[in-house]
Enzyme design. Structure first.
Site: not given
Length: 289
Positions: A169, A237
């Site tokens: 990811k 983030k």
């Protein structure tokens, strides 16, 4: 099968809804509105984290950050200690790989099995049940939850051992963030060169050099309306987690560091809750001085 879903943000609520017709579903969220919506459709609301997982065969988490996962999973009131022995925790939150490995170790010490299974896809695929799951963990654990994942997604990529789902990811979001930045910067230059925004949004996303996701983002830019499919603050983030991961592996990321600075500036300018394609709006304002 008793399934618990913890974390009912934009993504989690849609994922849980796709599970609802197929399992006995218990839901928990820090704010009540998403819980109430799913209870109206047949889910059971848990009164606490421990209540949420007490009878669960499988617990899914879809939370905003490693810090939020840690706060809800670990510690005296965390759900991990209340899960039945040998049940399975599937963390779909986007976290850094080292956090996933630490979570797997904590789960193992508590007698719990663990998969990291972050998703590729945003709000619409979550609604449609067409997410891609990037799974790290054992074949046996994946096979147990594969039917559940198939209710929420149409592709499952088994990336290897625990932590590798989160690792993959990181790679996806590195490309996603940078592709958006390159597209926004290039399109703004195109306007300065005399091309209309309409023409650029019609043509640039469809070129062989453009990432497929940019076609949808071009529509948001065209209309100047950045309803969040993937909020910019979450992309920031994820770029922070990417930078942390690169540091742990002593791998410099020059382009990603520039992208992180751009997204941080856009966030500071008030675009954090917009879709991450609002980077275009930030750069446009910046180019006007």
């Amino acid at each position: 099968m008793n399934v618990t879903f913890i974390g009912l943000g934009i993504m989690g609520q849609n994922m849980a809804r796709n599970l609802l017709p197929h399992v006995q579903l218990t839901v928990f969220n820090r704010s009540p509105q998403p819980v109430e919506a799913l209870v109206a459709e047949g889910a059971r609301a848990a009164s606490s984290l421990s209540d949420a997982v007490a009878k669960a065969d499988v617990v899914f988490t879809m939370l905003a950050s490693p810090e939020v996962v840690a706060a809800q999973a670990f510690g005296d009131e965390g759900f991990l200690q209340a899960m039945p022995n040998d049940s399975l925790w599937v963390n779909c939150s986007t976290v850094n790989p080292s956090f996933s490995r630490d979570a797997a170790q904590a789960a193992r010490a508590a007698g719990i099995r663990f998969l990291d299974a972050p998703v590729a896809g945003t709000r619409k695929p979550a609604e449609d049940g067409t997410l891609t799951f990037l799974v790290g963990g054992s074949d046996a654990d994946l096979n147990q939850v594969r039917p559940l994942l198939e209710h929420m997604g149409d592709k499952i990529v088994h990336t290897g051992r625990q932590g590798q789902g989160s690792a993959f990811k990181m790679l996806i979001n590195a490309q996603l963030a940078q592709s958006m930045a390159v597209f926004a910067e290039t399109a703004l230059l195109g306007e300065k060169l005399g091309f209309s925004r309409e023409m650029l949004m019609d043509t640039l996303p469809n070129l062989p050099v453009s990432a497929p996701f940019l076609a949808g983002k071009a529509e948001l830019i065209r209309h100047g309306q950045f309803e969040p499919q993937f909020p910019l603050e979450l992309m920031l983030k994820d770029l922070h987690l990417l930078e942390q991961t690169a540091y742990e592996h002593q791998q410099p990321l020059f382009m990603s560091s520039v992208a992180k600075a751009l997204y941080a500036s856009a966030d500071a300018a008030g675009h954090g809750r917009d879709d991450f394609s609002a980077l275009h709006a930030f750069l446009e304002t910046h180019s006007q001085g």
